[in-house]
Write a protein that holds these residues in place. Structure first.
Motif, PDB file in Angstrom:
ATOM      1  N   PHE A  76       1.202   1.994 -10.151  1.00  0.00           N
ATOM      2  CA  PHE A  76       0.477   0.973 -10.556  1.00  0.00           C
ATOM      3  C   PHE A  76      -0.444   1.279 -12.080  1.00  0.00           C
ATOM      4  CE2 PHE A  76      -3.675  -1.698 -10.903  1.00  0.00           C
ATOM      5  CZ  PHE A  76      -3.072  -3.000 -10.716  1.00  0.00           C
ATOM      6  N   ASP A  77      -1.071   2.446 -11.774  1.00  0.00           N
ATOM      7  CA  ASP A  77      -1.816   3.015 -13.148  1.00  0.00           C
ATOM      8  C   ASP A  77      -0.694   3.376 -14.025  1.00  0.00           C
ATOM      9  OD1 ASP A  77      -4.125   2.879 -11.588  1.00  0.00           O
ATOM     10  OD2 ASP A  77      -3.834   5.045 -10.971  1.00  0.00           O
ATOM     11  N   SER A  78       0.550   3.824 -13.810  1.00  0.00           N
ATOM     12  CA  SER A  78       1.412   3.852 -15.054  1.00  0.00           C
ATOM     13  C   SER A  78       1.892   2.622 -15.693  1.00  0.00           C
ATOM     14  CB  SER A  78       2.688   4.750 -14.593  1.00  0.00           C
ATOM     15  OG  SER A  78       2.212   5.909 -14.019  1.00  0.00           O
ATOM     16  N   ALA A  79       2.171   1.578 -14.755  1.00  0.00           N
ATOM     17  CA  ALA A  79       2.335   0.296 -15.378  1.00  0.00           C
ATOM     18  C   ALA A  79       1.338  -0.247 -16.240  1.00  0.00           C
ATOM     19  CB  ALA A  79       2.866  -0.589 -14.218  1.00  0.00           C
ATOM     20  N   ARG A  80       0.214  -0.204 -15.810  1.00  0.00           N
ATOM     21  CA  ARG A  80      -0.866  -0.670 -16.530  1.00  0.00           C
ATOM     22  C   ARG A  80      -1.124  -0.043 -17.862  1.00  0.00           C
ATOM     23  NH1 ARG A  80      -4.458  -4.207 -14.342  1.00  0.00           N
ATOM     24  NH2 ARG A  80      -5.071  -4.506 -16.305  1.00  0.00           N
ATOM     25  N   ALA A  81      -0.703   1.572 -18.054  1.00  0.00           N
ATOM     26  CA  ALA A  81      -0.864   2.124 -18.899  1.00  0.00           C
ATOM     27  C   ALA A  81       0.157   1.846 -20.122  1.00  0.00           C
ATOM     28  CB  ALA A  81      -0.700   3.704 -18.682  1.00  0.00           C
ATOM     29  N   VAL A  82       1.503   1.282 -19.765  1.00  0.00           N
ATOM     30  CA  VAL A  82       2.221   0.832 -20.832  1.00  0.00           C
ATOM     31  C   VAL A  82       2.296  -0.368 -21.080  1.00  0.00           C
ATOM     32  CG1 VAL A  82       3.923   2.838 -19.949  1.00  0.00           C
ATOM     33  CG2 VAL A  82       4.127   0.235 -18.984  1.00  0.00           C
ATOM     34  N   SER A 100       0.566  -6.442 -17.475  1.00  0.00           N
ATOM     35  CA  SER A 100      -0.420  -7.063 -17.012  1.00  0.00           C
ATOM     36  C   SER A 100      -0.583  -6.855 -15.480  1.00  0.00           C
ATOM     37  CB  SER A 100      -0.698  -8.573 -17.083  1.00  0.00           C
ATOM     38  OG  SER A 100       0.738  -8.993 -16.705  1.00  0.00           O
ATOM     39  N   ARG A 101      -1.772  -7.224 -14.918  1.00  0.00           N
ATOM     40  CA  ARG A 101      -1.696  -7.149 -13.526  1.00  0.00           C
ATOM     41  C   ARG A 101      -0.450  -7.952 -12.701  1.00  0.00           C
ATOM     42  NH1 ARG A 101      -5.827  -5.696  -9.867  1.00  0.00           N
ATOM     43  NH2 ARG A 101      -5.720  -6.164  -7.687  1.00  0.00           N
ATOM     44  N   LEU A 102      -0.429  -9.165 -13.252  1.00  0.00           N
ATOM     45  CA  LEU A 102       0.653  -9.841 -12.597  1.00  0.00           C
ATOM     46  C   LEU A 102       2.015  -9.394 -12.959  1.00  0.00           C
ATOM     47  CD1 LEU A 102       1.574 -12.542 -11.326  1.00  0.00           C
ATOM     48  CD2 LEU A 102       1.518 -13.476 -13.521  1.00  0.00           C
ATOM     49  N   GLN A 103       2.324  -8.816 -14.129  1.00  0.00           N
ATOM     50  CA  GLN A 103       3.692  -8.146 -14.336  1.00  0.00           C
ATOM     51  C   GLN A 103       3.900  -6.766 -13.638  1.00  0.00           C
ATOM     52  OE1 GLN A 103       3.034  -7.826 -18.424  1.00  0.00           O
ATOM     53  NE2 GLN A 103       4.645  -9.418 -18.867  1.00  0.00           N
ATOM     54  N   THR A 104       2.760  -6.056 -13.321  1.00  0.00           N
ATOM     55  CA  THR A 104       2.880  -5.001 -12.422  1.00  0.00           C
ATOM     56  C   THR A 104       3.198  -5.094 -11.166  1.00  0.00           C
ATOM     57  OG1 THR A 104       0.934  -3.936 -13.967  1.00  0.00           O
ATOM     58  CG2 THR A 104       1.575  -3.157 -11.688  1.00  0.00           C
ATOM     59  N   TYR A 105       2.798  -6.181 -10.417  1.00  0.00           N
ATOM     60  CA  TYR A 105       2.931  -6.632  -9.066  1.00  0.00           C
ATOM     61  C   TYR A 105       4.617  -7.081  -9.200  1.00  0.00           C
ATOM     62  CZ  TYR A 105      -1.281  -5.797  -6.647  1.00  0.00           C
ATOM     63  OH  TYR A 105      -2.700  -4.963  -6.229  1.00  0.00           O
ATOM     64  N   ARG A 106       4.733  -8.081 -10.118  1.00  0.00           N
ATOM     65  CA  ARG A 106       6.115  -8.704 -10.172  1.00  0.00           C
ATOM     66  C   ARG A 106       7.226  -7.671 -10.344  1.00  0.00           C
ATOM     67  NH1 ARG A 106       8.085 -13.576 -14.246  1.00  0.00           N
ATOM     68  NH2 ARG A 106      10.356 -13.407 -13.292  1.00  0.00           N
ATOM     69  N   TYR A 107       7.059  -6.846 -11.463  1.00  0.00           N
ATOM     70  CA  TYR A 107       8.244  -5.961 -11.644  1.00  0.00           C
ATOM     71  C   TYR A 107       8.260  -4.457 -11.198  1.00  0.00           C
ATOM     72  CZ  TYR A 107       9.139  -9.570 -15.259  1.00  0.00           C
ATOM     73  OH  TYR A 107       9.030 -10.790 -15.862  1.00  0.00           O
ATOM     74  N   VAL A 108       7.290  -4.036 -10.580  1.00  0.00           N
ATOM     75  CA  VAL A 108       6.981  -2.503 -10.273  1.00  0.00           C
ATOM     76  C   VAL A 108       6.627  -2.546  -8.664  1.00  0.00           C
ATOM     77  CG1 VAL A 108       5.862  -0.405 -10.502  1.00  0.00           C
ATOM     78  CG2 VAL A 108       6.191  -1.981 -12.538  1.00  0.00           C
ATOM     79  N   ILE A 109       5.692  -3.083  -8.424  1.00  0.00           N
ATOM     80  CA  ILE A 109       5.252  -2.907  -6.712  1.00  0.00           C
ATOM     81  C   ILE A 109       5.903  -3.842  -5.907  1.00  0.00           C
ATOM     82  CG2 ILE A 109       3.232  -3.199  -5.525  1.00  0.00           C
ATOM     83  CD1 ILE A 109       2.729  -1.202  -7.640  1.00  0.00           C
ATOM     84  N   ILE A 110       6.040  -5.125  -6.247  1.00  0.00           N
ATOM     85  CA  ILE A 110       6.884  -5.918  -5.114  1.00  0.00           C
ATOM     86  C   ILE A 110       8.399  -5.581  -5.050  1.00  0.00           C
ATOM     87  CG2 ILE A 110       7.509  -8.376  -4.761  1.00  0.00           C
ATOM     88  CD1 ILE A 110       4.930  -9.461  -5.859  1.00  0.00           C
ATOM     89  N   ASP A 137       0.926  -1.259   0.106  1.00  0.00           N
ATOM     90  CA  ASP A 137      -0.185   0.046  -0.136  1.00  0.00           C
ATOM     91  C   ASP A 137       0.766   1.320   0.110  1.00  0.00           C
ATOM     92  OD1 ASP A 137      -2.349  -1.593   0.006  1.00  0.00           O
ATOM     93  OD2 ASP A 137      -2.778  -1.229   2.270  1.00  0.00           O
ATOM     94  N   SER A 138       2.004   1.220   0.513  1.00  0.00           N
ATOM     95  CA  SER A 138       2.980   2.277   0.592  1.00  0.00           C
ATOM     96  C   SER A 138       3.470   2.740  -0.784  1.00  0.00           C
ATOM     97  CB  SER A 138       4.244   1.989   1.302  1.00  0.00           C
ATOM     98  OG  SER A 138       4.913   1.010   0.599  1.00  0.00           O
ATOM     99  N   VAL A 139       3.456   1.832  -1.777  1.00  0.00           N
ATOM    100  CA  VAL A 139       3.817   2.011  -3.367  1.00  0.00           C
ATOM    101  C   VAL A 139       2.691   3.064  -3.958  1.00  0.00           C
ATOM    102  CG1 VAL A 139       4.404   1.225  -5.400  1.00  0.00           C
ATOM    103  CG2 VAL A 139       5.092  -0.067  -3.375  1.00  0.00           C
ATOM    104  N   GLY A 140       2.843   4.084  -4.405  1.00  0.00           N
ATOM    105  CA  GLY A 140       1.850   4.874  -4.895  1.00  0.00           C
ATOM    106  C   GLY A 140       0.932   4.491  -5.815  1.00  0.00           C
ATOM    107  N   LYS A 141      -0.291   4.579  -5.964  1.00  0.00           N
ATOM    108  CA  LYS A 141      -1.268   4.052  -7.075  1.00  0.00           C
ATOM    109  C   LYS A 141      -0.911   4.682  -8.318  1.00  0.00           C
ATOM    110  CE  LYS A 141      -6.195   3.475  -7.757  1.00  0.00           C
ATOM    111  NZ  LYS A 141      -6.145   3.628  -9.166  1.00  0.00           N
ATOM    112  N   THR A 142      -0.261   5.768  -8.208  1.00  0.00           N
ATOM    113  CA  THR A 142       0.033   6.298  -9.769  1.00  0.00           C
ATOM    114  C   THR A 142       1.188   5.139 -10.350  1.00  0.00           C
ATOM    115  OG1 THR A 142       2.016   7.448  -8.514  1.00  0.00           O
ATOM    116  CG2 THR A 142      -0.396   8.474  -8.977  1.00  0.00           C
TER     117      THR A 142
END
Length: 565
Positions: A466-472, A475-485, A459-464
């Motif tokens: 997450f939205d930026s990763a989805r915009a480029v 996928s949801r799994l890739q966003t968590y794996r490469y950006v959020i986690i 939750d401490s990782v900004g929602k922006t």
């Protein structure tokens, strides 16, 4: 001004200790052993031993102070001069006489057995063959007897009488060996599931524990106690106490043709109870080498943990000031340690031989704690990740379950979780593996905390982001794996490392369900040798040998995953 001086003088007189009367008689006992030592419904201390202590204090012309101390810690309290006497239904054994003195015996009793109601066990002969599970209370003569005589049995030690009785009632153990009175009382609590074999398998004698006098001290207190016991018996007061507290027990044992505890002449000496002799004597180079390597690695890890990474040049006056500060710090620490141990040494009789003779037993418990902690850690990670995933899924009942589980576990003490989990839930599924159940309960408990730590990191990782990763196109799994986690892991790593260190320390609570890990093995060795501080020091060092290197590894991981924001 005169009033001020008068008030000051009055204050001094009130502050100074009065020399009018003698010091109180401080008696140690475990008030969990009715009808001898217990706390009555109105909150007052009561029982045979309590009344005897009151009569002894009156005989000595001193006021009485009773300290409620765990049975296996009574000898330590006496040796450290925290109490004057032990009056707690303690058997005078040869091993205990190495640490403390005893008065003349005042009770002759015997060991008896509690077995399941459908057990084929009829006597001690049935325990000599086969692989029986024998439960005993830690530090008692029942434990000493089982370890010395029942070589083929699996010995299980518990800290509380009710826990021992519950082991037999639930058929987790084949027999409980303890004194006759206790076996009778616990059988009454479990009439439907147990039966009591009260015929004594060995006679024992209880006596009052007295501290060994240091050089130059007299042994007058023991002489006074012996005189008191003789007059107390001759006046019939032991018989009065038995009529008040032990009437039912007296009638029962006499009807069975068994002498009552106050019937036997205390001058008739029985064979002293001898503890189990260990073969681990003399020097042991292999053990010394192993411990030396572990200590050196821990010292190196501690130095890396505490040193500062700032290599910048310091002014000469700063270096001098810091050096002087360290000198003062070490002088203070050494002085405090010297004061503490010199104060203890004035009254404490050290006995390192017993702990040394059981070094491999204790070290085996340390190894077991390592793999218990590692196994619980692996399972804990799975539980924590599962809770995070479940709390974010689209299925509402699963989200509710994960959040409810987290809040319930976080609001429950680990001790309660272990007791309820083993004696209630595991019993319902007929699971008797103490280590396996303990590991699972540790993982489920710590997993709730880990799940919250991971959730907070995500939750401490900004929602922006997450939205930026989805915009480029992620996928949801890739966003968590490469950006959020990756970012969340960097942020929660210190808290996760602290949780893992806490998991290692919390593994010591597995001893309450009879799992023989490091703390339990140390308690067994300490109780068998009737030592105190000698057993606690290795226990403290042993946990530091685990937690400090673990803290060092977590610090290395933090540096590896660190990045410039």
């Amino acid at each position: 001004m005169k009033r001020l001086i008068s008030s000051f003088i009055l204050f001094l007189f009130q502050a100074l200790p009065s020399q009018a009367g003698p010091d109180p008689l401080v008696v140690g006992m475990e008030l969990e052993y009715p009808p001898f030592e217990f706390v009555a419904d109105d909150g007052t201390n009561d029982g045979v031993s309590v009344k005897m202590a009151e009569a002894l204090a009156n005989y000595l012309g001193r006021t009485l102070e009773i300290q409620n101390i765990k049975f296996d810690a009574l000898i330590t309290a006496l040796k450290s001069d925290s109490i004057d006497l032990i009056i707690s239904s303690m058997t005078a054994t040869e091993e205990r006489r190495k640490s403390i003195n005893f008065s003349d015996p005042y009770v002759t009793t015997g060991l008896a057995m509690l077995v399941p109601i459908d057990s084929p066990i009829k006597g001690i002969e049935d325990l000599m063959s086969g692989k029986r599970k024998v439960v005993v209370k830690l530090g008692t003569t029942g434990e000493s007897f089982a370890r010395s005589k029942l070589k083929n049995a699996k010995i299980l030690t518990m800290n509380q009488d009710p826990a021992c009785a519950l082991e037999v009632a639930q058929k987790k153990a084949d027999v409980w060996i303890y004194d006759q009175i206790s076996i009778f009382h616990h059988h009454k609590q479990h009439k439907e599931t147990t039966k009591a074999l009260l015929k004594p398998i060995r006679e024992e004698q209880w006596a009052i524990g007295i501290r060994k006098p240091k050089s130059g001290e007299d042994d007058s207190l023991r002489i006074q106690v012996n005189d008191f016991l003789k007059k107390f018996r001759e006046s019939g007061q032991f018989e009065d106490l038995s009529n008040t507290y032990l009437q039912e027990e007296k009638e029962l044992v006499r009807s069975m043709g068994i002498p009552f505890i106050f019937d036997v002449n205390p001058d008739q000496k029985v064979d002293l109870v001898r503890g189990n002799e260990d073969s681990y004597t003399g020097s042991d180079p292999l053990f010394i080498i192993i411990i030396s390597i572990l200590v050196l690695l821990t010292i190196a890890a501690f130095w890396y943990l505490t040193r500062e990474g700032d290599n910048s040049m310091q002014a000469h006056d700063n270096i001098l000031r810091n050096s002087l500060g360290f000198v003062v710090l070490w002088i203070v620490l050494i002085g405090v340690c010297f004061f503490i141990f010199s104060s203890i040494n004035r009254s404490y009789h050290w006995n390192w031989e017993g702990i040394w003779n059981r070094r491999w037993q204790i070290f085996g418990g340390w190894i077991r704690t390592l793999w218990i902690s590692f196994s619980a850690l692996v399972l804990c990670i799975g539980v924590g990740i599962g809770l995070v995933i479940g709390s974010r899924c689209s299925f509402k009942p699963l989200r509710f379950f994960c959040r409810a589980y987290t809040e319930i576990v976080r609001g429950s003490p680990l001790l309660v979780v272990l007791l309820f989990g083993y004696y209630v839930i595991a019993e319902a599924f007929n699971i008797n593996g103490r280590i396996m159940v303990g590991i699972l309960l540790l993982a489920l408990f710590a997993g709730a905390y880990l799940g919250e730590i991971l959730r907070g990191g995500i939750d401490s990782v900004g929602k922006t982001q997450f939205d930026s990763a989805r915009a480029v196109g992620f996928s949801r799994l890739q966003t968590y794996r490469y950006v959020i986690i990756p970012q969340a892991v960097r942020r929660v790593l210190p808290a996760v490392a602290g949780l893992f260190i806490m998991l290692v320390k919390d593994s010591s609570l597995l001893s309450v369900i009879g799992a023989e890990e490091f703390t339990k093995r140390s308690d067994i060795a300490r109780a068998a040798t009737f030592t105190g501080i000698e057993g606690y020091l290795p226990l403290t060092v042993g946990y530091l040998l685990i937690t400090i290197p673990l803290a060092y590894c977590s610090k290395r991981l933090e540096r590896k995953f660190s990045y410039e924001s």
